[in-house]
Write an enzyme that holds these catalytic residues in place. Structure first.
Site, PDB file in Angstrom:
ATOM      1  N   LEU A   1      -4.303  61.853 -86.647  1.00  0.00           N
ATOM      2  CA  LEU A   1      -4.111  60.410 -86.681  1.00  0.00           C
ATOM      3  C   LEU A   1      -4.195  59.806 -85.286  1.00  0.00           C
ATOM      4  O   LEU A   1      -4.790  58.745 -85.104  1.00  0.00           O
ATOM      5  CB  LEU A   1      -2.773  60.073 -87.339  1.00  0.00           C
ATOM      6  CG  LEU A   1      -2.397  58.594 -87.434  1.00  0.00           C
ATOM      7  CD1 LEU A   1      -3.448  57.817 -88.228  1.00  0.00           C
ATOM      8  CD2 LEU A   1      -1.026  58.438 -88.090  1.00  0.00           C
ATOM      9  N   GLY A   2      -3.582  60.470 -84.314  1.00  0.00           N
ATOM     10  CA  GLY A   2      -3.696  60.004 -82.937  1.00  0.00           C
ATOM     11  C   GLY A   2      -2.652  58.995 -82.518  1.00  0.00           C
ATOM     12  O   GLY A   2      -2.983  57.986 -81.887  1.00  0.00           O
TER      13      GLY A   2
ATOM     14  N   GLY B   1       9.505  90.810 -83.150  1.00  0.00           N
ATOM     15  CA  GLY B   1       8.608  91.891 -83.547  1.00  0.00           C
ATOM     16  C   GLY B   1       8.188  91.794 -84.997  1.00  0.00           C
ATOM     17  O   GLY B   1       7.208  92.409 -85.416  1.00  0.00           O
ATOM     18  N   ASN B   2       8.956  91.002 -85.806  1.00  0.00           N
ATOM     19  CA  ASN B   2       8.569  90.767 -87.197  1.00  0.00           C
ATOM     20  C   ASN B   2       7.457  89.732 -87.333  1.00  0.00           C
ATOM     21  O   ASN B   2       6.872  89.582 -88.414  1.00  0.00           O
ATOM     22  CB  ASN B   2       9.765  90.287 -88.025  1.00  0.00           C
ATOM     23  CG  ASN B   2      10.612  91.412 -88.562  1.00  0.00           C
ATOM     24  OD1 ASN B   2      11.770  91.567 -88.172  1.00  0.00           O
ATOM     25  ND2 ASN B   2      10.053  92.221 -89.453  1.00  0.00           N
ATOM     26  N   SER B   3       7.175  89.003 -86.250  1.00  0.00           N
ATOM     27  CA  SER B   3       6.169  87.934 -86.319  1.00  0.00           C
ATOM     28  C   SER B   3       4.859  88.434 -86.892  1.00  0.00           C
ATOM     29  O   SER B   3       4.300  89.427 -86.422  1.00  0.00           O
ATOM     30  CB  SER B   3       5.892  87.378 -84.923  1.00  0.00           C
ATOM     31  OG  SER B   3       6.691  86.275 -84.657  1.00  0.00           O
TER      32      SER B   3
ATOM     33  N   HIS C   1       0.998  83.152 -82.183  1.00  0.00           N
ATOM     34  CA  HIS C   1       1.763  83.366 -80.954  1.00  0.00           C
ATOM     35  C   HIS C   1       1.908  84.843 -80.594  1.00  0.00           C
ATOM     36  O   HIS C   1       2.353  85.164 -79.494  1.00  0.00           O
ATOM     37  CB  HIS C   1       3.145  82.689 -81.034  1.00  0.00           C
ATOM     38  CG  HIS C   1       4.135  83.355 -81.928  1.00  0.00           C
ATOM     39  ND1 HIS C   1       4.406  82.933 -83.218  1.00  0.00           N
ATOM     40  CD2 HIS C   1       4.955  84.417 -81.724  1.00  0.00           C
ATOM     41  CE1 HIS C   1       5.333  83.693 -83.755  1.00  0.00           C
ATOM     42  NE2 HIS C   1       5.691  84.611 -82.871  1.00  0.00           N
TER      43      HIS C   1
ATOM     44  N   ASP D   1       0.112  78.444 -86.664  1.00  0.00           N
ATOM     45  CA  ASP D   1       0.607  79.707 -86.103  1.00  0.00           C
ATOM     46  C   ASP D   1       0.090  80.915 -86.882  1.00  0.00           C
ATOM     47  O   ASP D   1       0.790  81.912 -87.050  1.00  0.00           O
ATOM     48  CB  ASP D   1       2.134  79.738 -86.039  1.00  0.00           C
ATOM     49  CG  ASP D   1       2.642  80.664 -84.934  1.00  0.00           C
ATOM     50  OD1 ASP D   1       1.808  81.342 -84.294  1.00  0.00           O
ATOM     51  OD2 ASP D   1       3.866  80.732 -84.707  1.00  0.00           O
TER      52      ASP D   1
END
Length: 371
Positions: A262-263, A205-207, A92, A129
């Site tokens: 799996l759907g 900002g730590n992401s 992200h 992510d």
């Protein structure tokens, strides 16, 4: 499948990248950060040493997006993960609404001077992510951080987080692992199992920055906070490093990442709900919808055919109730989502289902999750 998947973490989940107009996120912070806690120092845990050994391998990630309304910028953190110039960060940080950034640069700090280096996006996996960036190692000395074993992480062990919260470069916070085995929600609604919880201060900002143990090994990639205010309130979460390392391997060796699929779309069945609806099982997953042509459809699962309201909440009934996978009970939709996340495409499952008062066993071969 993530459509009805709720309750993965408590409170408001906030992704930790910052975004602003170009120029508004210029870094004015100084290297360094919050002081280590006295408790940590007293136990032999040495945040000063860990910071000195690790900070040079942590970067500020600047992602630029061109839109019809003008240029935008995302800001996050990342760290060098191998000797080939690959940097791990969060998906992200370098993507918005499924669209990857038009350009990315990473900023190293060397002898209190910033070194800005162009980076390419090797890949961004929305289901974990995790994104992988690549830089030219001839442009700068990029020493990788050692990767630990997130399966060996225990509650109470001391950790540090290094990143760029609110644009303040290479800030340090320290704390402990306050929980393990947390189920986190990815940007596309998938479940990220085995998340690491920490009380080390984590902010926007730590992401993508590393969560580091007392031996200097990365045990997680900081990704989310749980908050009722939008700011850090003592609950931060990291993607387990084992997951990040596998995503890195697949992008580098195979050119892409595949996840099991799996759907179905489903809802959790509880004893109280089963009693109200008069259903033949107390726990499991109500299959609300089966994706046409998907693995569940091929395996014979059936979705619901009508909607009922229970205390104002809509439930889709009339479909199968999944109660077990290979004989192991499935308690709810979250447990099923975790099982899918931990499986691989091509795995064969025997699903125990209740249909029209009968118990059936259906064989399903998991597919590849669509982008």
């Amino acid at each position: 499948m993530g459509k009805w998947l709720t309750g993965l973490t408590i409170g408001v989940i906030a992704l930790l990248a910052t975004a602003a107009l170009v120029g508004a996120c210029d870094d004015e912070g100084e290297g360094g950060g919050q002081a280590a806690s006295p408790e940590a120092g007293a136990s032999g845990f040495d945040p000063v040493r860990l910071y000195q050994e690790s900070a040079a391998s942590v970067v500020l990630v600047l992602a630029r997006f061109e839109t019809a309304s003008g240029a935008g910028q995302g800001l996050g953190s990342g760290f060098v993960a191998d000797g080939e110039g690959h940097i791990i960060t969060n998906a992200h940080v370098v993507s918005q609404s499924g669209r990857t950034a038009d350009s990315v640069e990473v900023v190293f700090v060397r002898d209190d001077e910033e070194r800005q280096v162009p980076a390419e996006i090797v890949g961004a996996d929305q289901s974990t992510d995790i994104a992988v960036l690549g830089i030219d190692t001839s442009a700068i000395d990029a020493t990788p951080l050692p990767l630990g074993d997130s399966g060996a992480v225990v509650v109470g062990e001391p950790v540090i987080a290094i990143g760029n919260p609110l644009g303040f470069a290479l800030s340090l916070s320290s704390g402990v692992v306050s929980g393990v085995g947390r189920n986190l929600q990815a940007p596309n609604g998938a479940v990220i199992p085995e998340g690491v919880q920490t009380d080390a201060a984590i902010n926007q900002g730590n992401s993508g920055g590393p969560l580091i143990d007392g031996d200097g090994r990365v045990i997680g990639v900081n990704v989310q906070i749980a908050s009722t205010t939008g700011g850090f309130t003592g609950l931060g979460f990291a993607v387990p490093v084992d997951t990040a390392a596998e995503v890195l391997r697949q992008f580098v060796e195979e050119g892409g990442v595949e996840h099991a699929y799996l759907g179905i779309q489903g809802q959790s069945l509880t004893p109280g709900l089963a009693d109200i609806l008069g259903l033949p099982a107390e726990r499991g997953v109500l299959v609300a919808e089966v994706v046409p042509g998907g693995p569940a459809d091929a395996g014979g699962l059936r979705g619901g055919d009508r909607q009922v309201l229970v205390q104002g909440i809509p439930f889709v009934v009339g479909g199968d109730i999944v109660t077990a996978i290979d004989g192991e009970p499935v308690e709810d939709m979250e447990a099923l989502a975790v099982a899918v996340a931990e499986a691989s495409p091509g795995d064969r499952w025997e699903l125990t289902v209740r249909r029209d008062g009968e118990e059936l066993r259906l064989t399903v071969t998991l597919g590849v999750r669509p982008d």
